[in-house]
Motif scaffolding. Structure first.
Motif, PDB file in Angstrom:
ATOM      1  N   SER A  20     -34.913  -9.152 -27.786  1.00  0.00           N
ATOM      2  CA  SER A  20     -33.919 -10.143 -27.354  1.00  0.00           C
ATOM      3  C   SER A  20     -33.176  -9.569 -26.154  1.00  0.00           C
ATOM      4  O   SER A  20     -32.835  -8.387 -26.127  1.00  0.00           O
TER       5      SER A  20
ATOM      6  N   ARG B   4     -30.262 -10.736 -25.424  1.00  0.00           N
ATOM      7  CA  ARG B   4     -28.874 -11.122 -25.690  1.00  0.00           C
ATOM      8  C   ARG B   4     -28.029  -9.920 -26.111  1.00  0.00           C
ATOM      9  O   ARG B   4     -28.421  -9.184 -27.012  1.00  0.00           O
TER      10      ARG B   4
ATOM     11  N   SER C 293     -27.447  -8.937 -29.974  1.00  0.00           N
ATOM     12  CA  SER C 293     -28.598  -9.566 -30.659  1.00  0.00           C
ATOM     13  C   SER C 293     -28.629  -9.245 -32.154  1.00  0.00           C
ATOM     14  O   SER C 293     -28.546  -8.086 -32.564  1.00  0.00           O
TER      15      SER C 293
ATOM     16  N   ASP D 203     -36.737 -16.457 -32.167  1.00  0.00           N
ATOM     17  CA  ASP D 203     -37.536 -17.683 -32.115  1.00  0.00           C
ATOM     18  C   ASP D 203     -37.157 -18.422 -30.842  1.00  0.00           C
ATOM     19  O   ASP D 203     -36.043 -18.913 -30.716  1.00  0.00           O
TER      20      ASP D 203
ATOM     21  N   THR E 253     -35.687 -13.618 -35.678  1.00  0.00           N
ATOM     22  CA  THR E 253     -34.365 -14.243 -35.809  1.00  0.00           C
ATOM     23  C   THR E 253     -34.505 -15.702 -35.411  1.00  0.00           C
ATOM     24  O   THR E 253     -35.005 -16.009 -34.324  1.00  0.00           O
TER      25      THR E 253
ATOM     26  N   GLU F 122     -34.541 -21.496 -38.249  1.00  0.00           N
ATOM     27  CA  GLU F 122     -35.452 -22.202 -39.167  1.00  0.00           C
ATOM     28  C   GLU F 122     -36.592 -21.292 -39.635  1.00  0.00           C
ATOM     29  O   GLU F 122     -37.736 -21.677 -39.662  1.00  0.00           O
TER      30      GLU F 122
HETATM   31  C1  LIG Z   1     -34.540 -20.357 -25.032  1.00  0.00           C
HETATM   32  C2  LIG Z   1     -34.206 -20.438 -26.493  1.00  0.00           C
HETATM   33  C3  LIG Z   1     -35.021 -21.125 -27.348  1.00  0.00           C
HETATM   34  C4  LIG Z   1     -34.729 -21.198 -28.707  1.00  0.00           C
HETATM   35  N1  LIG Z   1     -35.562 -21.890 -29.535  1.00  0.00           N
HETATM   36  C5  LIG Z   1     -35.305 -21.922 -30.860  1.00  0.00           C
HETATM   37  C6  LIG Z   1     -36.170 -22.634 -31.748  1.00  0.00           C
HETATM   38  O1  LIG Z   1     -37.140 -23.247 -31.339  1.00  0.00           O
HETATM   39  N2  LIG Z   1     -35.878 -22.606 -33.076  1.00  0.00           N
HETATM   40  C7  LIG Z   1     -34.782 -21.926 -33.560  1.00  0.00           C
HETATM   41  O2  LIG Z   1     -34.573 -21.913 -34.770  1.00  0.00           O
HETATM   42  N3  LIG Z   1     -33.955 -21.241 -32.745  1.00  0.00           N
HETATM   43  C8  LIG Z   1     -34.193 -21.242 -31.412  1.00  0.00           C
HETATM   44  N4  LIG Z   1     -33.351 -20.556 -30.575  1.00  0.00           N
HETATM   45  C9  LIG Z   1     -32.216 -19.817 -31.165  1.00  0.00           C
HETATM   46  C10 LIG Z   1     -32.532 -18.324 -31.357  1.00  0.00           C
HETATM   47  O3  LIG Z   1     -33.782 -18.106 -31.925  1.00  0.00           O
HETATM   48  C11 LIG Z   1     -31.488 -17.717 -32.274  1.00  0.00           C
HETATM   49  O4  LIG Z   1     -30.218 -17.873 -31.695  1.00  0.00           O
HETATM   50  C12 LIG Z   1     -31.741 -16.256 -32.592  1.00  0.00           C
HETATM   51  O5  LIG Z   1     -30.854 -15.872 -33.621  1.00  0.00           O
HETATM   52  C13 LIG Z   1     -31.529 -15.339 -31.412  1.00  0.00           C
HETATM   53  O6  LIG Z   1     -31.804 -14.000 -31.809  1.00  0.00           O
HETATM   54  P1  LIG Z   1     -30.979 -12.752 -31.219  1.00  0.00           P
HETATM   55  O7  LIG Z   1     -29.607 -12.827 -31.790  1.00  0.00           O
HETATM   56  O8  LIG Z   1     -31.734 -11.547 -31.688  1.00  0.00           O
HETATM   57  O9  LIG Z   1     -30.989 -12.912 -29.722  1.00  0.00           O
HETATM   58  C14 LIG Z   1     -33.595 -20.526 -29.213  1.00  0.00           C
HETATM   59  C15 LIG Z   1     -32.770 -19.807 -28.325  1.00  0.00           C
HETATM   60  C16 LIG Z   1     -33.058 -19.761 -26.988  1.00  0.00           C
HETATM   61  C17 LIG Z   1     -32.148 -18.987 -26.062  1.00  0.00           C
END
Ligand SMILES: Cc1cc2nc3c(=O)[nH]c(=O)nc-3n(C[C@H](O)[C@H](O)[C@H](O)COP(=O)(O)O)c2cc1C
Length: 198
Positions: free
Chosen positions: A12, A14, A17, A81, A111, A114
């Motif tokens: 990630s 972020r 994260s 995701d 992460t 869903e």
């Molecule tokens: C470009 C983008 C696309 C995403 N697509 C999905 C998705 O399809 N389904 C979902 O559940 N979350 C989606 N998310 C949310 C992230 O998966 C979620 O916030 C995750 O916890 C981020 O992980 P991190 O905290 O390790 O960065 C998306 C986020 C971003 C920025």
């Protein structure tokens, strides 16, 4: 066999994260299970977009990643995701390597809001194409539900699954790597490892 070398890869970009925080918990637990660990955070080590034309001239930072990949006997890979897929940074990391993954065991974390099941399946498929062995289950993290505002894990179920993942990766990773290295050094030709002999 010597202690297992476990490499964690966080993908990630972020700050804060959830995935990278989770990865640190798994690596700490792997250490408690007598593994040695290293962490590659792809938000810090920025790998350029893979270009096969340039792959013969790796820069210093890529060489460090390659050294870590070669050092590893087993991996924990973490992806957010993104639209039902693994992150671009993890896919880009994967594109740099192939034979380096053979005979090594992989554990996966996603992460997602869903569960990220398609993401985890894609990760398993991609690393299987590189002849990596995968643990038969993965771990899904829902950041908003599993963490508190201080960034600590509050889900006892998640904590339990992360500890199980770390323990299983060390135990099964050691068996698979040990057998692979033994097959590599034997002269038997009808093994999976035979084609990886130098
Ligand atoms: C470009 C983008 C696309 C995403 N697509 C999905 C998705 O399809 N389904 C979902 O559940 N979350 C989606 N998310 C949310 C992230 O998966 C979620 O916030 C995750 O916890 C981020 O992980 P991190 O905290 O390790 O960065 C998306 C986020 C971003 C920025």
């Amino acid at each position: 066999m010597r202690p297992l070398n476990v490499l964690g890869v966080g993908s990630s970009m972020r700050a804060g994260s959830y995935g990278t925080k989770t990865l640190k918990v798994v690596l700490d637990t792997a250490q408690k299970n007598e593994a040695k660990t290293r962490l590659i955070d792809l938000s810090i080590i920025r790998m350029p977009m893979f270009n096969p034309d340039l792959s013969m001239q790796p820069d210093k930072e890529i060489q460090k990643v390659t050294d870590d990949v070669n050092w590893a006997d087993a991996f924990i890979l973490v992806s957010p995701d993104y639209h039902g897929s693994m992150s671009g940074s993890l896919k880009n990391f994967l594109d740099y390597y192939w034979e380096e993954f053979a005979g090594k065991t992989f554990g996966y974390i996603c992460t997602s809001h869903e569960k990220g099941l398609p993401v985890l399946d894609q990760m398993r498929t991609a690393f299987r194409h590189c002849y990596g062995w995968s643990l038969p289950y993965s771990v899904s993290v829902n950041g908003e539900e599993d963490f508190n505002e201080a960034g600590e894990i509050i889900s006892s179920l998640l904590n339990k699954r992360l500890r199980m993942l770390a323990r299983d990766l060390v135990v099964y990773g050691k068996l698979i790597r040990g057998q692979f290295l033994q097959d590599m050094s034997s002269e038997t030709s009808d093994t999976f490892a035979a084609r990886y002999r130098p």
